[in-house]
Motif scaffolding. Sequence first.
Motif, PDB file in Angstrom:
ATOM      1  N   VAL A  33      52.412  26.893  47.512  1.00 36.37           N
ATOM      2  CA  VAL A  33      53.002  27.903  48.399  1.00 36.37           C
ATOM      3  C   VAL A  33      54.393  28.197  47.878  1.00 36.37           C
ATOM      4  O   VAL A  33      55.296  27.358  47.957  1.00 36.37           O
ATOM      5  N   THR A  34      54.579  29.417  47.337  1.00 41.13           N
ATOM      6  CA  THR A  34      55.841  29.740  46.670  1.00 41.13           C
ATOM      7  C   THR A  34      56.786  30.611  47.509  1.00 41.13           C
ATOM      8  O   THR A  34      57.953  30.772  47.132  1.00 41.13           O
ATOM      9  N   GLU A  35      56.283  31.159  48.598  1.00 37.13           N
ATOM     10  CA  GLU A  35      57.140  31.984  49.476  1.00 37.13           C
ATOM     11  C   GLU A  35      56.717  31.782  50.927  1.00 37.13           C
ATOM     12  O   GLU A  35      55.550  31.459  51.219  1.00 37.13           O
ATOM     13  N   ASP A  36      57.684  31.991  51.813  1.00 40.23           N
ATOM     14  CA  ASP A  36      57.425  31.958  53.256  1.00 40.23           C
ATOM     15  C   ASP A  36      57.847  33.322  53.801  1.00 40.23           C
ATOM     16  O   ASP A  36      59.013  33.719  53.664  1.00 40.23           O
ATOM     17  N   ILE A  37      56.895  34.065  54.404  1.00 37.57           N
ATOM     18  CA  ILE A  37      57.183  35.450  54.812  1.00 37.57           C
ATOM     19  C   ILE A  37      57.005  35.596  56.333  1.00 37.57           C
ATOM     20  O   ILE A  37      55.888  35.800  56.822  1.00 37.57           O
ATOM     21  N   PRO A  38      58.070  35.462  57.086  1.00 38.47           N
ATOM     22  CA  PRO A  38      57.970  35.700  58.527  1.00 38.47           C
ATOM     23  C   PRO A  38      57.987  37.193  58.823  1.00 38.47           C
ATOM     24  O   PRO A  38      58.402  38.009  57.985  1.00 38.47           O
ATOM     25  N   ALA A  39      57.543  37.567  60.012  1.00 41.20           N
ATOM     26  CA  ALA A  39      57.676  38.965  60.444  1.00 41.20           C
ATOM     27  C   ALA A  39      59.146  39.330  60.484  1.00 41.20           C
ATOM     28  O   ALA A  39      59.986  38.550  60.934  1.00 41.20           O
ATOM     29  N   GLY A  40      59.460  40.504  59.968  1.00 44.88           N
ATOM     30  CA  GLY A  40      60.843  40.943  59.948  1.00 44.88           C
ATOM     31  C   GLY A  40      61.546  40.731  58.630  1.00 44.88           C
ATOM     32  O   GLY A  40      62.680  41.196  58.448  1.00 44.88           O
ATOM     33  N   ARG A  41      60.923  40.030  57.717  1.00 47.17           N
ATOM     34  CA  ARG A  41      61.551  39.854  56.399  1.00 47.17           C
ATOM     35  C   ARG A  41      61.637  41.210  55.699  1.00 47.17           C
ATOM     36  O   ARG A  41      60.654  41.969  55.659  1.00 47.17           O
ATOM     37  N   THR A  42      62.802  41.539  55.177  1.00 51.28           N
ATOM     38  CA  THR A  42      63.013  42.871  54.612  1.00 51.28           C
ATOM     39  C   THR A  42      62.928  42.921  53.091  1.00 51.28           C
ATOM     40  O   THR A  42      62.728  43.992  52.522  1.00 51.28           O
ATOM     41  N   ASP A  43      63.110  41.787  52.426  1.00 49.20           N
ATOM     42  CA  ASP A  43      62.918  41.784  50.975  1.00 49.20           C
ATOM     43  C   ASP A  43      61.486  41.363  50.698  1.00 49.20           C
ATOM     44  O   ASP A  43      61.032  40.325  51.155  1.00 49.20           O
ATOM     45  N   ILE A  44      60.759  42.188  49.986  1.00 47.03           N
ATOM     46  CA  ILE A  44      59.330  41.951  49.799  1.00 47.03           C
ATOM     47  C   ILE A  44      59.105  41.304  48.433  1.00 47.03           C
ATOM     48  O   ILE A  44      59.357  41.915  47.389  1.00 47.03           O
ATOM     49  N   PRO A  45      58.612  40.054  48.420  1.00 44.52           N
ATOM     50  CA  PRO A  45      58.392  39.367  47.142  1.00 44.52           C
ATOM     51  C   PRO A  45      57.125  39.848  46.456  1.00 44.52           C
ATOM     52  O   PRO A  45      56.308  40.568  47.044  1.00 44.52           O
ATOM     53  N   THR A  46      56.967  39.428  45.223  1.00 46.74           N
ATOM     54  CA  THR A  46      55.752  39.734  44.455  1.00 46.74           C
ATOM     55  C   THR A  46      54.996  38.430  44.224  1.00 46.74           C
ATOM     56  O   THR A  46      55.578  37.424  43.798  1.00 46.74           O
ATOM     57  N   ILE A  47      53.708  38.447  44.534  1.00 44.63           N
ATOM     58  CA  ILE A  47      52.898  37.252  44.350  1.00 44.63           C
ATOM     59  C   ILE A  47      52.368  37.191  42.914  1.00 44.63           C
ATOM     60  O   ILE A  47      52.141  38.231  42.283  1.00 44.63           O
ATOM     61  N   THR A  48      52.228  35.995  42.411  1.00 44.53           N
ATOM     62  CA  THR A  48      51.659  35.816  41.072  1.00 44.53           C
ATOM     63  C   THR A  48      50.336  35.080  41.179  1.00 44.53           C
ATOM     64  O   THR A  48      50.075  34.367  42.162  1.00 44.53           O
ATOM     65  N   ALA A  49      49.498  35.256  40.196  1.00 34.83           N
ATOM     66  CA  ALA A  49      48.186  34.609  40.195  1.00 34.83           C
ATOM     67  C   ALA A  49      48.335  33.101  40.318  1.00 34.83           C
ATOM     68  O   ALA A  49      49.263  32.498  39.763  1.00 34.83           O
ATOM     69  N   GLY A  50      47.411  32.496  41.075  1.00 30.18           N
ATOM     70  CA  GLY A  50      47.408  31.055  41.225  1.00 30.18           C
ATOM     71  C   GLY A  50      48.408  30.536  42.229  1.00 30.18           C
ATOM     72  O   GLY A  50      48.651  29.313  42.267  1.00 30.18           O
ATOM     73  N   THR A  51      48.988  31.410  43.062  1.00 34.12           N
ATOM     74  CA  THR A  51      49.924  30.971  44.110  1.00 34.12           C
ATOM     75  C   THR A  51      49.519  31.590  45.441  1.00 34.12           C
ATOM     76  O   THR A  51      48.700  32.511  45.511  1.00 34.12           O
ATOM     77  N   ALA A  52      50.139  31.062  46.491  1.00 34.34           N
ATOM     78  CA  ALA A  52      49.924  31.598  47.839  1.00 34.34           C
ATOM     79  C   ALA A  52      51.280  31.769  48.510  1.00 34.34           C
ATOM     80  O   ALA A  52      52.230  31.031  48.219  1.00 34.34           O
ATOM     81  N   HIS A  53      51.378  32.759  49.404  1.00 32.87           N
ATOM     82  CA  HIS A  53      52.570  32.958  50.231  1.00 32.87           C
ATOM     83  C   HIS A  53      52.187  32.758  51.693  1.00 32.87           C
ATOM     84  O   HIS A  53      51.273  33.440  52.181  1.00 32.87           O
ATOM     85  N   ARG A  54      52.862  31.807  52.347  1.00 33.52           N
ATOM     86  CA  ARG A  54      52.602  31.658  53.787  1.00 33.52           C
ATOM     87  C   ARG A  54      53.150  32.902  54.498  1.00 33.52           C
ATOM     88  O   ARG A  54      54.289  33.316  54.245  1.00 33.52           O
ATOM     89  N   ILE A  55      52.330  33.498  55.380  1.00 32.63           N
ATOM     90  CA  ILE A  55      52.695  34.781  55.985  1.00 32.63           C
ATOM     91  C   ILE A  55      52.317  34.793  57.459  1.00 32.63           C
ATOM     92  O   ILE A  55      51.332  34.170  57.877  1.00 32.63           O
ATOM     93  N   MET A  56      53.121  35.505  58.244  1.00 37.13           N
ATOM     94  CA  MET A  56      52.874  35.609  59.672  1.00 37.13           C
ATOM     95  C   MET A  56      52.307  37.003  60.006  1.00 37.13           C
ATOM     96  O   MET A  56      52.490  37.963  59.259  1.00 37.13           O
TER      97      MET A  56
END
Length: 397
Positions: free
Chosen positions: A74-97
Amino acid sequence: MRSVDEHRQVVAGLITARRPVTLPVADTLGLILAADVVAPLSLPGFDNSAMDGYAVLADDIASATDDTPVRLPVTEDIPAGRTDIPTITAGTAHRIMTGAPLPRGATGVVPVEATDGAVDTVTIRAGVRPGQHIRRAGEDVTAGTTVLRAGQVVTPAVLGLAAALGLADLAVVPRQRVLVMSTGTELVAPGRALQPGQIYESNAVMLAAAVRDAGGDVVASPMTGDDVDAFRETLRNHTGAGRVDLVITTGGVSAGAYEVVKDALSGTVEFVKVAMQPGMPQGAGSVDGTPIITLPGNPVSALVSFEVFIRPALRAAMGLPNPDRPRRTAELAEDLTSPRGKRQFRRGVLDADTVTSYGPPASHHLRWLASANCLLELDEDTGEVAAGERVQVWDLR
């Protein structure tokens, strides 16, 4: 005598719509939209997650099952309201709400229930289809689309949509502003002790409630005695500078002495007898450009007159749906008589397809009207109606 239908036309001609106004969204509930609403933005405004879980590349977890789970860092944590949008890479997951912006490159969201919920390396026990659990930008509303139409009633759902679109106000047909005046030296405000010959004022309370129930606003509901000068002054104090759109008075319009409304408004208001029971003495006209409808003073006459003449015209002027009460026929439960030459409105109780007359027809029997749920309408040519015949009723429910 004037017919009921003729007087309805006179009253309807006096009560006219106000110009549209722009009001804060929160103040428009129940009003009619005066203009179409075009969406200034799309809904959703960005691709976002439909679930609490993990944004992934669907191909990375296509083989995941309970027996053969897939583990991803898990390389990123994305709560609701986050304004900077990351880019996902293959073989990873982003925890998201739920509602949080989807990371660039993600093709699916795994619900948290299909994982172990970890925050460092997540174990995923089920795959997802490309696009699954993703809300796409504009899939609900596309910017530039007409989403609400003029003439539509503002409901809670309409308010929700307007707010979601960032609209601070709406153009609407405003409520009619109504002054309700009751007259009679015998009247006393509730809460005070009665002297011999006095009665508690009830018409203004009743009619003000009827105006609000019809969708209008009550500016004031003053009470005056049988003094012409005092009546005129009260009327003038409340109607100046275009403060009201309609005046409703009760009492003082019959053929006896001390008919204060008649004495004060003769020449500007046309006082007539309408072929109906109850509610024969009526008046309609205008004072200094303000429409005024004068109703009889007996409480049943006053409320029945409001239902027959004012309520439909008031709702129509505000553009509200169903200005008339629902009409239907029902089987009469007992024999009735009616005065020929007059349209009679009797209190009734409607139960399924059967209607029963409720209480005496006299205009002072308010108790029965308070428990009735319909009006029986017997036309001018009817003298007798037998049990089992079908009669027209106005559904007040």
